[in-house]
Design a protein around this motif. Structure first.
Motif, PDB file in Angstrom:
ATOM      1  N   LEU A   1       0.831  -1.206   0.000  1.00 38.65           N
ATOM      2  CA  LEU A   1       0.000   0.000   0.000  1.00 38.65           C
ATOM      3  C   LEU A   1       0.861   1.250   0.000  1.00 38.65           C
ATOM      4  O   LEU A   1       1.988   1.259   0.513  1.00 38.65           O
ATOM      5  N   ASP A   2       0.298   2.321  -0.547  1.00 33.90           N
ATOM      6  CA  ASP A   2       1.025   3.588  -0.619  1.00 33.90           C
ATOM      7  C   ASP A   2       0.318   4.698   0.146  1.00 33.90           C
ATOM      8  O   ASP A   2       0.944   5.442   0.883  1.00 33.90           O
ATOM      9  N   HIS A   3      -0.993   4.833  -0.042  1.00 37.92           N
ATOM     10  CA  HIS A   3      -1.715   5.890   0.661  1.00 37.92           C
ATOM     11  C   HIS A   3      -3.196   5.551   0.749  1.00 37.92           C
ATOM     12  O   HIS A   3      -3.713   4.747  -0.032  1.00 37.92           O
ATOM     13  N   LEU A   4      -3.845   6.151   1.756  1.00 34.39           N
ATOM     14  CA  LEU A   4      -5.282   5.961   1.943  1.00 34.39           C
ATOM     15  C   LEU A   4      -5.857   7.232   2.549  1.00 34.39           C
ATOM     16  O   LEU A   4      -5.382   7.708   3.580  1.00 34.39           O
ATOM     17  N   VAL A   5      -6.873   7.762   1.906  1.00 30.86           N
ATOM     18  CA  VAL A   5      -7.554   8.957   2.393  1.00 30.86           C
ATOM     19  C   VAL A   5      -9.055   8.714   2.314  1.00 30.86           C
ATOM     20  O   VAL A   5      -9.561   8.260   1.289  1.00 30.86           O
ATOM     21  N   LEU A   6      -9.756   8.994   3.422  1.00 34.12           N
ATOM     22  CA  LEU A   6     -11.214   8.891   3.446  1.00 34.12           C
ATOM     23  C   LEU A   6     -11.807  10.264   3.715  1.00 34.12           C
ATOM     24  O   LEU A   6     -11.249  11.046   4.505  1.00 34.12           O
ATOM     25  N   GLU A   7     -12.911  10.555   3.093  1.00 36.44           N
ATOM     26  CA  GLU A   7     -13.679  11.773   3.369  1.00 36.44           C
ATOM     27  C   GLU A   7     -15.035  11.345   3.900  1.00 36.44           C
ATOM     28  O   GLU A   7     -15.790  10.652   3.211  1.00 36.44           O
ATOM     29  N   VAL A   8     -15.306  11.724   5.159  1.00 35.22           N
ATOM     30  CA  VAL A   8     -16.520  11.238   5.813  1.00 35.22           C
ATOM     31  C   VAL A   8     -17.325  12.426   6.332  1.00 35.22           C
ATOM     32  O   VAL A   8     -16.767  13.433   6.775  1.00 35.22           O
ATOM     33  N   PRO A   9     -18.654  12.336   6.260  1.00 37.41           N
ATOM     34  CA  PRO A   9     -19.479  13.411   6.810  1.00 37.41           C
ATOM     35  C   PRO A   9     -19.354  13.445   8.322  1.00 37.41           C
ATOM     36  O   PRO A   9     -19.256  12.405   8.982  1.00 37.41           O
ATOM     37  N   ALA A  10     -19.347  14.648   8.869  1.00 39.37           N
ATOM     38  CA  ALA A  10     -19.192  14.792  10.322  1.00 39.37           C
ATOM     39  C   ALA A  10     -19.900  16.047  10.791  1.00 39.37           C
ATOM     40  O   ALA A  10     -19.803  17.103  10.160  1.00 39.37           O
ATOM     41  N   ASP A  11     -20.586  15.927  11.899  1.00 37.27           N
ATOM     42  CA  ASP A  11     -21.313  17.063  12.466  1.00 37.27           C
ATOM     43  C   ASP A  11     -20.352  17.913  13.294  1.00 37.27           C
ATOM     44  O   ASP A  11     -20.363  17.900  14.515  1.00 37.27           O
TER      45      ASP A  11
ATOM     46  N   TRP B   1     -17.004  18.120   7.051  1.00 37.82           N
ATOM     47  CA  TRP B   1     -16.441  16.841   6.639  1.00 37.82           C
ATOM     48  C   TRP B   1     -15.143  16.612   7.399  1.00 37.82           C
ATOM     49  O   TRP B   1     -14.441  17.548   7.786  1.00 37.82           O
ATOM     50  N   LEU B   2     -14.844  15.347   7.617  1.00 38.04           N
ATOM     51  CA  LEU B   2     -13.530  14.961   8.120  1.00 38.04           C
ATOM     52  C   LEU B   2     -12.775  14.279   6.983  1.00 38.04           C
ATOM     53  O   LEU B   2     -13.321  13.422   6.273  1.00 38.04           O
ATOM     54  N   ARG B   3     -11.545  14.684   6.846  1.00 36.59           N
ATOM     55  CA  ARG B   3     -10.638  14.026   5.890  1.00 36.59           C
ATOM     56  C   ARG B   3      -9.674  13.196   6.731  1.00 36.59           C
ATOM     57  O   ARG B   3      -8.846  13.738   7.458  1.00 36.59           O
ATOM     58  N   VAL B   4      -9.792  11.892   6.641  1.00 34.36           N
ATOM     59  CA  VAL B   4      -8.997  10.984   7.479  1.00 34.36           C
ATOM     60  C   VAL B   4      -7.858  10.430   6.631  1.00 34.36           C
ATOM     61  O   VAL B   4      -8.091   9.675   5.673  1.00 34.36           O
ATOM     62  N   VAL B   5      -6.646  10.822   6.985  1.00 38.94           N
ATOM     63  CA  VAL B   5      -5.454  10.351   6.282  1.00 38.94           C
ATOM     64  C   VAL B   5      -4.876   9.193   7.090  1.00 38.94           C
ATOM     65  O   VAL B   5      -4.462   9.379   8.235  1.00 38.94           O
ATOM     66  N   VAL B   6      -4.893   8.009   6.501  1.00 39.57           N
ATOM     67  CA  VAL B   6      -4.380   6.812   7.166  1.00 39.57           C
ATOM     68  C   VAL B   6      -3.006   6.503   6.576  1.00 39.57           C
ATOM     69  O   VAL B   6      -2.861   6.316   5.365  1.00 39.57           O
ATOM     70  N   ASP B   7      -1.995   6.459   7.416  1.00 34.80           N
ATOM     71  CA  ASP B   7      -0.606   6.328   6.969  1.00 34.80           C
ATOM     72  C   ASP B   7      -0.276   4.861   6.707  1.00 34.80           C
ATOM     73  O   ASP B   7       0.393   4.201   7.502  1.00 34.80           O
ATOM     74  N   VAL B   8      -0.750   4.367   5.568  1.00 34.35           N
ATOM     75  CA  VAL B   8      -0.566   2.954   5.214  1.00 34.35           C
ATOM     76  C   VAL B   8       0.701   2.712   4.406  1.00 34.35           C
ATOM     77  O   VAL B   8       0.996   1.563   4.037  1.00 34.35           O
TER      78      VAL B   8
ATOM     79  N   GLY C   1       7.604  -2.886   3.520  1.00 34.89           N
ATOM     80  CA  GLY C   1       6.896  -3.977   4.146  1.00 34.89           C
ATOM     81  C   GLY C   1       6.204  -3.628   5.443  1.00 34.89           C
ATOM     82  O   GLY C   1       5.417  -4.426   5.947  1.00 34.89           O
ATOM     83  N   MET C   2       6.483  -2.438   6.018  1.00 38.05           N
ATOM     84  CA  MET C   2       5.876  -2.067   7.288  1.00 38.05           C
ATOM     85  C   MET C   2       5.507  -0.590   7.279  1.00 38.05           C
ATOM     86  O   MET C   2       6.218   0.243   6.702  1.00 38.05           O
ATOM     87  N   THR C   3       4.415  -0.261   7.942  1.00 38.86           N
ATOM     88  CA  THR C   3       4.049   1.139   8.133  1.00 38.86           C
ATOM     89  C   THR C   3       4.848   1.714   9.302  1.00 38.86           C
ATOM     90  O   THR C   3       5.470   0.981  10.087  1.00 38.86           O
ATOM     91  N   ARG C   4       4.795   3.026   9.452  1.00 36.72           N
ATOM     92  CA  ARG C   4       5.426   3.660  10.611  1.00 36.72           C
ATOM     93  C   ARG C   4       4.843   3.106  11.909  1.00 36.72           C
ATOM     94  O   ARG C   4       5.556   2.825  12.874  1.00 36.72           O
ATOM     95  N   ALA C   5       3.543   2.970  11.947  1.00 37.14           N
ATOM     96  CA  ALA C   5       2.886   2.487  13.169  1.00 37.14           C
ATOM     97  C   ALA C   5       3.295   1.056  13.483  1.00 37.14           C
ATOM     98  O   ALA C   5       3.492   0.700  14.657  1.00 37.14           O
ATOM     99  N   GLN C   6       3.413   0.211  12.479  1.00 34.15           N
ATOM    100  CA  GLN C   6       3.829  -1.167  12.710  1.00 34.15           C
ATOM    101  C   GLN C   6       5.261  -1.223  13.236  1.00 34.15           C
ATOM    102  O   GLN C   6       5.568  -2.019  14.131  1.00 34.15           O
ATOM    103  N   ARG C   7       6.146  -0.376  12.694  1.00 39.31           N
ATOM    104  CA  ARG C   7       7.524  -0.332  13.192  1.00 39.31           C
ATOM    105  C   ARG C   7       7.553   0.170  14.634  1.00 39.31           C
ATOM    106  O   ARG C   7       8.303  -0.337  15.473  1.00 39.31           O
TER     107      ARG C   7
END
Length: 547
Positions: free
Chosen positions: A51-61, A153-160, A366-372
């Protein structure tokens, strides 16, 4: 309606996957309505997948002006309860020249992030009147998440980046939770409690050498402190030696001239007087002038171009210090030996482990920052054995459930604020007021992830620029909300009033915030022990009400 963009890396090139790609499955239960979950699962084909990148855009109050709980990246990173703004300010050029960005979140998914956006790490909660909402990631040990606020909206950047999914395997690469309720502090504590089981961490008091001596310590002075602590009638559970016992940072088995017999006699003296001996280490870094780096240049973490990866700059350590390569077997063997000495022959029962964020610097295929980072924390846990760990300078989600105690704010100081570093927009700066704001904003972590360490109380009246009201405010915040509370003064200089004030930390134990409102700079909290009202301004502060 939630939207997402997922990128993979093939033959060294990043490309997005199509919405209808059969390898991706998106599921949701009540998430868009504000009370449910959303997840993304990815299944690799016969060649596997990186994986290289993941971004979600979700509705949020969420709206500008909502009271928000904003969580920073690591222990020292600025965290606050304050009205939502439209943007946040970046670290300025001078701060970058000093390599201060290494300690913060600037390297997390830099190409996907909007670094000017208001954001929170792993979880965001807001309060508007009697309604509260929370959004949080459930996989922070696999991939760090940054929740950016963009209007409603929330833009959630997941560091994959770097996440390797083996052939035929399925990985949950995003798992978000949305919850609604009446109290943001209660939602945060409930969310955290579903994530991890904390290690047993009884509330403790103690003394540390750092703010009394900084790095200028010696065995004779510390023995005198042990005598003074044991002679007092105040409760001290821990005696902790900080930086300065070693010749250089990284050279942990070589003692400074002031410790001709090492540190074991000090640990024994503390135990003889009924205190648990503690020792400071920064296991994942080494100073540029250390014998370790001179003798083992191949032990340093290097980037893709072969350059050494700096972990920051510290004047007390003579300049730049560097991250160690935690995938080098010789490095691991050396650190395991250090821990065996510290907890075995030297006799320390608590280890304060600092500058731990260095394990997440730079990339590794082979590993994300969080996994390391989580792997590094698991190594520390295995090396420490039965000794308690006080984590510091660490991405907090990575420490959850693995350490007994963890610092949850910046270093304090014998002054209220460092205004020069504040003007740099340095979020990890040494700052008494920033530390207290983080202690309040992260109170929900205590007893759910670990026992909170809000840093020391400073009550001395000499060698300080803190006013009496400011000293009492620091004491009130830390003793009300901390499970591990240390002091770092020469207690023999206290007058009777100061001695009596410090003694009120017995019995120790953190209150639980159940409601929180804010008006201007005044925080009004209701805890399970009663009301707690503070004014924490940029220039000074005071306690207005405390049960």
């Amino acid at each position: 309606m939630t939207a997402w963009t997922l990128g993979v890396r093939e033959a060294g090139v990043a490309r997005p996957l199509a919405d209808d790609d059969g390898r991706v499955r998106v599921g949701s239960r009540g998430f868009d309505a504000g009370d449910g979950e959303l997840w993304i699962d990815v299944t690799a084909g016969p060649e596997g997948l990186e994986l290289d990148h993941l971004v979600l855009e979700v509705p949020a109050d969420v709206r500008e002006g909502d009271l928000a709980w904003l969580n920073g990246y690591q222990s020292w990173s600025q965290s606050e309860v304050r009205p939502l703004a439209t943007c946040r300010k970046r670290l300025n050029r001078l701060g970058r020249l000093w390599k201060l960005e290494q300690m913060g979140d600037h390297g997390i998914a830099p190409d996907q992030r909007d670094h000017d956006a208001e954001c929170s790490h792993e979880v965001l909660a807001v309060q508007r009147g009697e309604a509260a909402h929370l959004w949080g990631s459930r996989i922070g040990t696999e991939a760090f998440a940054v929740l950016e606020v963009h209007g409603e909206w929330l833009r959630v950047v997941v560091d994959v980046a770097g996440w390797r999914i083996e052939p035929g395997e399925t990985a949950r690469v995003a798992w978000l939770e949305a919850r609604a309720g009446r109290s943001a502090p209660v939602l945060l504590r409930d969310w955290a409690g579903r994530s991890w089981t904390p290690r047993p961490a009884p509330p403790v008091t103690g003394w540390t050498s750092w703010y009394r001596y900084y790095g200028d310590i010696d065995a004779d002075s510390l023995l005198g402190e042990i005598d003074a602590l044991s002679a007092s009638e105040i409760r001290f559970d821990v005696f902790q030696i900080d930086d300065g016992f070693q010749t250089h940072v990284g050279d942990w088995l070589d003692f400074a001239p002031g410790f001709p017999d090492g540190v074991a006699p000090l640990a024994e003296a503390a135990k003889d007087r009924g205190m648990l001996p503690g020792l400071w280490l920064a296991p994942f870094v080494a100073a540029g002038n250390s014998d370790l780096l001179r003798e083992h240049p191949d032990w340093v973490l290097r980037d893709a171009s072969g350059k050494r990866v700096p972990a920051g700059w510290n004047g007390g350590w003579k300049g730049t210090f560097y991250a160690l390569d935690l995938f080098n077997d010789e490095v691991l063997a050396y650190l395991e030996r250090v821990f065996a000495e510290a907890t075995g022959e030297w006799g320390f029962g608590l280890l304060k482990l600092d500058f731990l964020y260095a394990a997440a610097l730079d990339g590794r295929p082979g590993m994300t920052r969080a996994q390391r980072m989580r792997r590094a924390m698991e190594l520390l846990r295995s090396w420490a054995g039965d000794a308690a760990i006080l984590g510091c300078g660490v991405p907090l989600v990575s420490a959850a459930g693995l350490v007994e105690y963890c610092r949850i704010g910046a270093d304090v100081a014998a002054k209220w604020e460092d205004h020069a570093q504040r003007r740099m927009h340095y979020r990890e700066r040494i700052s008494t007021v920033s530390s207290m704001r983080s202690t309040i904003a992260r109170a929900w972590m205590d007893g759910t992830w670990f026992g909170n360490d809000p840093d020391v109380v400073i009550l001395r009246t000499t060698d300080t620029r803190l006013s009496d009201a400011e000293r009492r405010t620091l004491h009130a915040v830390n003793t009300t909300l901390g499970s591990l509370v240390f002091v770092s003064d020469d207690i023999s200089t206290y007058d009777p009033e100061t001695t009596a004030l410090l003694a009120t930390w017995d019995p120790p134990g953190a209150a639980r915030i159940v409601a929180h409102t804010r008006s201007g700079m005044i925080d009004r909290m209701q805890t399970d022990q009663g009301p707690f009202v503070l004014e924490l301004g940029d220039r000074t502060g005071r306690v207005l009400e405390r049960e």
